[in-house]
Motif scaffolding. Structure first.
Motif, PDB file in Angstrom:
ATOM      1  N   ILE A 143       1.129  -1.372   0.282  1.00 28.64           N
ATOM      2  CA  ILE A 143      -0.058   0.287   0.600  1.00 28.64           C
ATOM      3  C   ILE A 143       0.732   1.011   0.198  1.00 28.64           C
ATOM      4  CG2 ILE A 143      -1.795   1.153   1.459  1.00 28.64           C
ATOM      5  CD1 ILE A 143      -2.655  -1.160   2.043  1.00 28.64           C
ATOM      6  N   LEU A 144       1.991   1.154   1.165  1.00 29.37           N
ATOM      7  CA  LEU A 144       2.472   2.302   0.637  1.00 29.37           C
ATOM      8  C   LEU A 144       4.144   2.787  -0.201  1.00 29.37           C
ATOM      9  CD1 LEU A 144       3.638   2.916   4.912  1.00 29.37           C
ATOM     10  CD2 LEU A 144       2.262   4.469   3.557  1.00 29.37           C
ATOM     11  N   ALA A 145       4.003   1.304  -1.096  1.00 24.44           N
ATOM     12  CA  ALA A 145       4.557   1.058  -2.157  1.00 24.44           C
ATOM     13  C   ALA A 145       3.828   2.045  -3.474  1.00 24.44           C
ATOM     14  CB  ALA A 145       4.976  -0.379  -2.576  1.00 24.44           C
ATOM     15  N   ARG A 146       2.925   1.164  -3.206  1.00 21.79           N
ATOM     16  CA  ARG A 146       1.849   2.264  -4.284  1.00 21.79           C
ATOM     17  C   ARG A 146       2.160   3.885  -4.347  1.00 21.79           C
ATOM     18  NH1 ARG A 146      -0.537  -2.476  -4.141  1.00 21.79           N
ATOM     19  NH2 ARG A 146      -2.311  -2.688  -2.748  1.00 21.79           N
ATOM     20  N   ARG A 147       1.691   4.024  -2.915  1.00 22.90           N
ATOM     21  CA  ARG A 147       1.292   5.347  -2.584  1.00 22.90           C
ATOM     22  C   ARG A 147       2.896   6.387  -2.861  1.00 22.90           C
ATOM     23  NH1 ARG A 147      -1.652   7.905   1.473  1.00 22.90           N
ATOM     24  NH2 ARG A 147      -3.092   6.160   1.460  1.00 22.90           N
ATOM     25  N   ALA A 148       4.092   5.671  -2.583  1.00 21.35           N
ATOM     26  CA  ALA A 148       5.388   6.656  -2.504  1.00 21.35           C
ATOM     27  C   ALA A 148       5.069   6.763  -4.358  1.00 21.35           C
ATOM     28  CB  ALA A 148       6.529   5.259  -1.925  1.00 21.35           C
ATOM     29  N   THR A 149       5.060   5.979  -4.787  1.00 14.79           N
ATOM     30  CA  THR A 149       4.906   5.701  -6.762  1.00 14.79           C
ATOM     31  C   THR A 149       4.585   7.207  -6.685  1.00 14.79           C
ATOM     32  OG1 THR A 149       5.033   4.013  -6.347  1.00 14.79           O
ATOM     33  CG2 THR A 149       4.488   4.507  -8.835  1.00 14.79           C
ATOM     34  N   GLY A 150       2.889   7.212  -6.347  1.00 11.78           N
ATOM     35  CA  GLY A 150       2.299   8.412  -6.402  1.00 11.78           C
ATOM     36  C   GLY A 150       3.157   9.531  -6.472  1.00 11.78           C
ATOM     37  N   GLN A 151       3.656   9.683  -5.116  1.00 16.56           N
ATOM     38  CA  GLN A 151       4.022  10.922  -4.389  1.00 16.56           C
ATOM     39  C   GLN A 151       5.603  11.321  -6.183  1.00 16.56           C
ATOM     40  OE1 GLN A 151       2.550  12.643  -2.553  1.00 16.56           O
ATOM     41  NE2 GLN A 151       1.066  11.209  -3.135  1.00 16.56           N
ATOM     42  N   ALA A 152       6.204  10.206  -5.786  1.00 13.64           N
ATOM     43  CA  ALA A 152       7.042  10.143  -6.498  1.00 13.64           C
ATOM     44  C   ALA A 152       7.053  11.423  -8.730  1.00 13.64           C
ATOM     45  CB  ALA A 152       8.129   9.029  -6.656  1.00 13.64           C
ATOM     46  N   LEU A 153       5.390  10.513  -8.760  1.00 18.25           N
ATOM     47  CA  LEU A 153       5.020  10.948 -10.402  1.00 18.25           C
ATOM     48  C   LEU A 153       5.000  12.811  -9.711  1.00 18.25           C
ATOM     49  CD1 LEU A 153       3.599   7.739 -12.081  1.00 18.25           C
ATOM     50  CD2 LEU A 153       5.552   8.615 -11.641  1.00 18.25           C
ATOM     51  N   LEU A 154       4.231  13.108  -8.735  1.00 16.33           N
ATOM     52  CA  LEU A 154       4.029  14.581  -8.386  1.00 16.33           C
ATOM     53  C   LEU A 154       5.703  15.330  -8.392  1.00 16.33           C
ATOM     54  CD1 LEU A 154       1.857  14.273  -5.331  1.00 16.33           C
ATOM     55  CD2 LEU A 154       0.576  15.094  -7.462  1.00 16.33           C
ATOM     56  N   LEU A 155       6.204  14.395  -7.674  1.00 12.07           N
ATOM     57  CA  LEU A 155       8.091  15.524  -7.828  1.00 12.07           C
ATOM     58  C   LEU A 155       7.713  15.409  -8.727  1.00 12.07           C
ATOM     59  CD1 LEU A 155       9.093  13.608  -4.156  1.00 12.07           C
ATOM     60  CD2 LEU A 155       8.371  16.614  -4.755  1.00 12.07           C
ATOM     61  N   ALA A 156       8.187  14.319  -9.781  1.00 20.80           N
ATOM     62  CA  ALA A 156       8.770  14.846 -10.766  1.00 20.80           C
ATOM     63  C   ALA A 156       7.882  15.671 -11.552  1.00 20.80           C
ATOM     64  CB  ALA A 156       8.617  13.033 -11.657  1.00 20.80           C
ATOM     65  N   VAL A 157       6.657  16.507 -11.941  1.00 20.85           N
ATOM     66  CA  VAL A 157       6.377  16.961 -13.011  1.00 20.85           C
ATOM     67  C   VAL A 157       6.710  17.707 -12.385  1.00 20.85           C
ATOM     68  CG1 VAL A 157       3.633  17.602 -13.089  1.00 20.85           C
ATOM     69  CG2 VAL A 157       4.200  14.953 -13.236  1.00 20.85           C
ATOM     70  N   ALA A 158       6.381  18.140 -11.293  1.00 16.25           N
ATOM     71  CA  ALA A 158       6.990  19.858 -10.361  1.00 16.25           C
ATOM     72  C   ALA A 158       8.400  19.974 -10.593  1.00 16.25           C
ATOM     73  CB  ALA A 158       7.042  19.867  -8.671  1.00 16.25           C
ATOM     74  N   PHE A 159       9.540  18.886 -10.703  1.00 19.64           N
ATOM     75  CA  PHE A 159      10.810  19.463 -10.908  1.00 19.64           C
ATOM     76  C   PHE A 159      10.632  19.413 -12.072  1.00 19.64           C
ATOM     77  CE2 PHE A 159      11.834  17.814  -6.122  1.00 19.64           C
ATOM     78  CZ  PHE A 159      11.846  18.524  -6.186  1.00 19.64           C
ATOM     79  N   GLY A 160       9.919  18.727 -12.803  1.00 18.05           N
ATOM     80  CA  GLY A 160      10.024  19.294 -14.639  1.00 18.05           C
ATOM     81  C   GLY A 160       9.120  19.939 -15.430  1.00 18.05           C
ATOM     82  N   VAL A 161       8.678  20.713 -14.413  1.00 16.40           N
ATOM     83  CA  VAL A 161       7.915  22.261 -15.276  1.00 16.40           C
ATOM     84  C   VAL A 161       9.216  22.906 -14.636  1.00 16.40           C
ATOM     85  CG1 VAL A 161       6.203  23.895 -14.371  1.00 16.40           C
ATOM     86  CG2 VAL A 161       5.527  20.974 -14.530  1.00 16.40           C
ATOM     87  N   LEU A 162       9.315  22.936 -12.952  1.00 20.97           N
ATOM     88  CA  LEU A 162      10.675  23.698 -12.772  1.00 20.97           C
ATOM     89  C   LEU A 162      11.630  23.920 -13.922  1.00 20.97           C
ATOM     90  CD1 LEU A 162      11.464  26.134 -10.411  1.00 20.97           C
ATOM     91  CD2 LEU A 162      11.898  24.331  -8.649  1.00 20.97           C
TER      92      LEU A 162
END
Length: 477
Positions: free
Chosen positions: A100-119
């Motif tokens: 459950i936390l492995a899947r949650r961490a995956t989603g949060q990693a993708l949020l960070l990826a989008v944020a850092f990518g745009v920046l």
């Protein structure tokens, strides 16, 4: 929603023959790394065969591609702001059976990826011309380099998200999905880049900039495919909308691992760019030779990166399963196997340096580039054991969440060893300010690579000592 959900206690197996587990993770990762290299080499190949109005400018194009390659490599360091934390946390959760936390961490990693990518895209587009000028690239070469990098900068968010998806899957022990997707990226890249560069039918193409646009669009396709794969579910990870709701506790944990690793990699990248500026001062011939040699050297350090991926994943999973002794054995086996592969690459550099250069320098006017570059490619063969230690043990430490002390090791290697020696060995005189002027060795590009090899040996030794001391076994992530 916090990260306090009920866990599922079905840990992944952490027994079995270690060398088989290392190979099962490393071989697909190695193929992934070489597919990335294939994309870069195909770009270099097209650049060498690009029809120029003035053939004498070929060295200018190759030197521009060298600087572009370094700045594009900077992107790989930038993605570590997301990927290291993603692999380390997913591996810990998977090792503990907490899917459950492995899947949650995956989603949060993708949020960070989008944020850092745009920046990264915004900062890159605003600062690219100034950055290239600071790297001592002048005239047409600077113009070519800027044009080449703009499409990659615009599409940066897709490449970082692609990298984050692959990192999460690697943490779950799946390096094969990333291999398949990157295989498609590589297959798409060459025809796309060729068509956009040279055109088709009556359309004349975009020229030099079409090469990078083809590369960028290939990564867009790879990113979309990986997102679809995770949305359908793969290797125990399944991306749902609920996983994309910001979870500040998990975001903090991801950043606690990734930010020091990112600072380490970005500071190394900055120092690499500083080092490149010293090479660029030696002229277009040296810069072109340096670029081709670095592309071939990638055969070795990308192999180290693949075994580093195996070490990072297995260290994280075994620490998650409360088995630090096996984590240490996994990293040691990964190092031994990776060093063996890199040693073979070093032998190839010694024996095949000339034909390797001829592949990208086929015109008669590029023969001086070959004469400049062959000795440095042979020189780097002497640093393979230390380079293996540097790459693989760094990855093992990152898998454990030990990402702070390696920053100091990196700074020491570059700021105390490589950069000062590069000034001393490449110049006829070195101005020390109020201390006066001292004579340099004036060895040109060869001197710069001597400084690089000594730095690799220093850092490789320090990383091995850090790993052997074992403090990483007690790090909490």
């Amino acid at each position: 929603m916090g990260a306090t959900l009920t866990t599922v206690n079905t840990p992944v197996p952490t027994n079995g023959l270690i060398w088989r587990q290392v190979l099962a993770l490393a071989l697909p990762a190695l193929a992934q790394q070489y597919l990335y290299l294939l994309v870069r080499l195909s770009d270099q190949y097209l650049a060498d065969r690009f029809e120029l109005p003035d053939p004498s400018q070929r060295q200018t194009y190759l030197s521009a591609l060298t600087t572009a390659g370094y700045l594009y490599w900077f992107v790989s360091s930038y993605t570590i702001l997301v990927s290291v934390g993603a692999t380390a946390l997913v591996a810990r959760f998977v090792g503990a059976g907490d899917w459950i936390l492995a899947r949650r961490a995956t989603g949060q990693a993708l949020l960070l990826a989008v944020a850092f990518g745009v920046l990264g895209s915004i900062v890159g587009l605003l600062g690219l011309p100034l950055l290239i000028e600071s790297l001592q690239l002048k005239g047409d070469a600077a113009h070519f380099c800027t044009d080449f990098l703009i499409p990659l900068t615009v599409l940066l968010v897709f490449q970082i998200t692609e990298s984050a998806c692959i990192a999460c899957l690697a943490g779950a022990g799946d390096t094969q999905t990333g291999l398949k997707v990157l295989g498609l990226v590589a297959v798409m890249n060459l025809p796309l880049a060729w068509t956009l560069c040279f055109g088709v039918g009556p359309w004349m193409g975009l020229g030099f900039v079409g090469i990078s646009l083809g590369t960028g669009l290939s990564h867009v396709a790879g990113c979309i495919i990986l997102l679809l794969v995770l949305a359908r579910g793969r290797s125990g990870l399944k991306l749902r909308s609920v996983e994309l709701v910001p979870d500040f506790d998990l975001l903090r944990r991801l950043l606690r691992v990734s930010v020091p690793a990112g600072i380490d990699s970005l500071s190394v990248a900055v120092c690499q760019l500083w080092f490149l500026s010293l090479v660029n001062r030696l002229g277009n011939k040296a810069a072109a030779a340096h670029g081709v040699a670095i592309q071939w050297e990638a055969l070795s350090y990308l192999a180290g990166g693949a075994f580093g991926t195996a070490a990072m994943t297995l260290v994280g999973q075994n620490l998650g399963a409360r088995n630090p002794a096996r984590a240490a054995r996994c990293a040691s086996v990964a190092f031994a196997m990776g060093a063996g592969v890199m040693g073979v690459m070093g032998v190839l550099f010694l024996l095949l340096a000339v034909p390797m250069f001829r592949l990208f320098c086929h015109e008669d006017d590029t023969w001086p580039v070959i004469e400049e570059g062959v000795p440095v490619l042979r020189l780097i063969a002497c640093a393979m054991p230390a380079l293996a230690s540097q790459i693989i043990f760094t990855s093992a430490l990152r898998g454990a969440g030990d990402t702070r002390v390696p920053i100091l090791i990196s700074w020491f290697g570059f700021l105390v060893v490589r950069i000062p020696l590069a000034y001393l060995l490449t110049r006829s005189t070195v101005n020390l300010g109020w201390l006066g002027v001292i004579p340099g060795w004036n060895l040109g590009l060869f001197g710069a690579w001597v400084a690089m090899c000594l730095d690799i040996w220093v850092r490789g030794t320090f990383y091995a000592v850090r790993f052997v001391r074992g403090r990483w076994k007690k790090v909490e992530v």
